[in-house]
Design an enzyme around this catalytic site. Structure first.
Site, PDB file in Angstrom:
ATOM      1  N   TYR A  80       0.835  -1.202   0.000  1.00  0.00           N
ATOM      2  CA  TYR A  80       0.000   0.000   0.000  1.00  0.00           C
ATOM      3  C   TYR A  80       0.871   1.253   0.000  1.00  0.00           C
ATOM      4  CZ  TYR A  80      -4.246  -2.574   1.336  1.00  0.00           C
ATOM      5  OH  TYR A  80      -5.324  -3.420   1.374  1.00  0.00           O
ATOM      6  N   TYR A 131      -0.716  -9.975   0.557  1.00  0.00           N
ATOM      7  CA  TYR A 131       0.399  -9.489   1.378  1.00  0.00           C
ATOM      8  C   TYR A 131       0.340 -10.102   2.771  1.00  0.00           C
ATOM      9  CZ  TYR A 131      -3.161  -6.180   3.045  1.00  0.00           C
ATOM     10  OH  TYR A 131      -4.302  -5.620   3.547  1.00  0.00           O
ATOM     11  N   ARG A 139      -3.109 -11.857   3.757  1.00  0.00           N
ATOM     12  CA  ARG A 139      -4.434 -11.393   3.324  1.00  0.00           C
ATOM     13  C   ARG A 139      -4.660 -11.812   1.873  1.00  0.00           C
ATOM     14  NH1 ARG A 139      -7.768  -7.780   4.828  1.00  0.00           N
ATOM     15  NH2 ARG A 139      -9.130  -9.476   4.248  1.00  0.00           N
ATOM     16  N   HIS A 173      -7.611  -8.213  -2.264  1.00  0.00           N
ATOM     17  CA  HIS A 173      -8.890  -7.552  -1.999  1.00  0.00           C
ATOM     18  C   HIS A 173      -8.808  -6.069  -2.322  1.00  0.00           C
ATOM     19  CE1 HIS A 173      -6.566  -6.907   1.710  1.00  0.00           C
ATOM     20  NE2 HIS A 173      -7.227  -5.775   1.808  1.00  0.00           N
ATOM     21  N   HIS A 211     -10.733  -2.481  -0.931  1.00  0.00           N
ATOM     22  CA  HIS A 211     -11.625  -1.888   0.069  1.00  0.00           C
ATOM     23  C   HIS A 211     -12.662  -1.004  -0.621  1.00  0.00           C
ATOM     24  CE1 HIS A 211      -9.019  -2.860   3.603  1.00  0.00           C
ATOM     25  NE2 HIS A 211      -8.077  -2.861   2.673  1.00  0.00           N
TER      26      HIS A 211
END
Lengths: 189, 235
Positions: B105, B144, B154, B157, B159
């Site tokens: 991110y 990640y 995770r 995905h 958000h």
């Protein structure tokens, strides 16, 4: 056709990437009337540690007690560009600061009148689904008869929703505690 | 004054509990006491409405926000926002954020040892059209690691944050991809006990919206709380 509402998931630790473009920490400047106020405080977890990755959203009526929304059919004026929505992420100390105008009273169930309040939606890493709570104001006599505060059976918990006016200034202090003795009342609505 | 019509409550198991111990961060951040049941008043059934005025020209194309093209597998992500009564939710704001194709991110707190992409921010927004439709162009996010438990990863995905017509329809969720082997292992995805509700967070591959020679299409419909059939009480 009955569909199942999509399940909620946490905002996660990187919420700022997606949710800070719409930060609204000062909406007092959008209002043409009403008392300008500041509400500040901190958010704490169950161990009393500050929560640096929370996000608070605020929804309120204008100074006349009118919501900028088509479902508010009251014969009261809107206030120009005042939407009544705020959004503030917490800082590294779990702190937040929201500048707005004090909302007017709005109707409640039956013929009741609700004391001035702000609806708060709470998001944070670790929270799989957002929570709703409310901010009331310590200098409002109407709190005693407020139909929603009155539904909190344990009256000792009602003050967790009351922001405390600091001295003579238009500044209020309001903290959120997720757990423990001072746990904030959260609503199922 | 006319009667207010509130929003339905979710069926058991279709929304996560606040406390879900396999997701460790929930333990100190879930309310300890039961929620207090209150009616939806005028304050709850109203909410902020945002329009197209917020949206910039590249806000819904996450591959066009920099001088160069981001690295990764291009995706077209589209679908509809509906309420649980099946009605489209028009003109509602959607905000999205995601990792880049390496699973990193663009955020100061993300210390995962994977490269940032100078051509990818990972933030987008759009407003649904009159039929509740939305569309994003992006890059498929990478999986990640996280520190919830040993060797925790995770699933891929994106958000999503939505408002809908009321503060009661507010939703923040995550959209997953079909066939991801990490899904059965993920405590966040599996916090939803109702299988139908859980699986509805997974998008489907869609050949129809796939653009030849350019990008794979995925479809995902989002369902917000719907109005109750009958007025609650006179306001």
């Amino acid at each position: 056709m009955a569909l199942v509402p999509t399940a909620s998931q946490t905002v996660g630790p990187y919420l700022h990437l997606g949710l800070t473009a719409l930060t609204r920490a000062d909406i007092a400047k959008d209002a043409s009337k009403g008392e300008k106020i500041v509400i500040s405080g901190r958010v704490f977890d169950g161990e009393g540690q500050p929560v640096p990755d929370a996000l608070l959203e605020f929804w309120q009526a204008n100074a006349d007690g009118k919501y900028a929304h088509p479902d508010d059919l009251q014969d009261k004026p809107l206030d120009g560009g005042f939407l009544g929505f705020g959004r503030v992420p917490t800082d590294k100390d779990g702190g937040f600061r929201f500048a707005t105008v004090k909302p007017g009273a709005v109707p409640g169930p039956g013929n009741s009148l609700q004391a001035p309040h702000i609806v708060v939606c709470v998001f944070m890493r670790g929270m799989l689904r957002h929570l709703y709570t409310r901010i009331y104001f310590s200098d409002e006599a109407g709190n005693a008869d407020d139909p929603v505060l009155g539904l909190i059976e344990d009256a000792a918990r009602r003050p967790t929703l009351v922001a405390q006016r600091q001295g003579g200034k238009a500044e209020y202090h309001w903290d959120i505690h997720m757990q423990g003795q001072k746990e904030t009342v959260f609503f199922d609505c | 004054m006319s009667a207010l019509i509130g929003y339905k409550k979710p069926a058991a198991g279709t929304q996560p509990n606040y406390l879900h111990p396999p997701y460790q961060s929930s333990i100190k951040r879930a309310p300890g006491k039961p929620l207090v049941l209150v009616p939806q008043t005028l304050s709850e059934i109203t909410g902020p409405l945002f329009g197209h005025e917020l949206i910039g020209p590249t806000d819904n194309d996450l591959t066009k926000q920099h001088d160069g093209e981001p690295i990764g597998e291009r995706i077209i992500l589209s679908g509809r926002v509906l309420d649980e009564n099946g009605r489209p939710v028009p003109r509602t704001l959607i905000e999205v954020w995601q990792a880049n194709s390496t699973g990193r991110y663009r955020h100061a707190l993300d210390q995962h040892d994977a490269p940032l992409d100078p051509n990818f921010t990972g933030y987008g927004r759009t407003v649904t059209d009159d039929e509740g439709r939305y569309r994003f162009v992006s890059i498929k996010p990478g999986a990640y690691p996280w520190r919830n438990h040993h060797n925790a990863w995770r699933p891929q995905h994106i958000h999503f944050s939505l408002f809908g017509p009321s503060f009661m329809t507010r939703l923040v969720t995550q959209m997953y991809f079909p066939g991801d082997p990490l899904l059965p292992l993920d405590p966040i995805f599996n916090c939803v006990t109702d299988q139908r509700a859980r699986d509805s967070m997974i998008s489907t591959f869609d050949l129809e919206t796939t653009i030849p020679e350019f990008a794979l299409g995925y479809r995902w419909d989002i369902v917000l709380r719907g109005r109750d059939a009958t007025p609650m009480e006179k306001q």
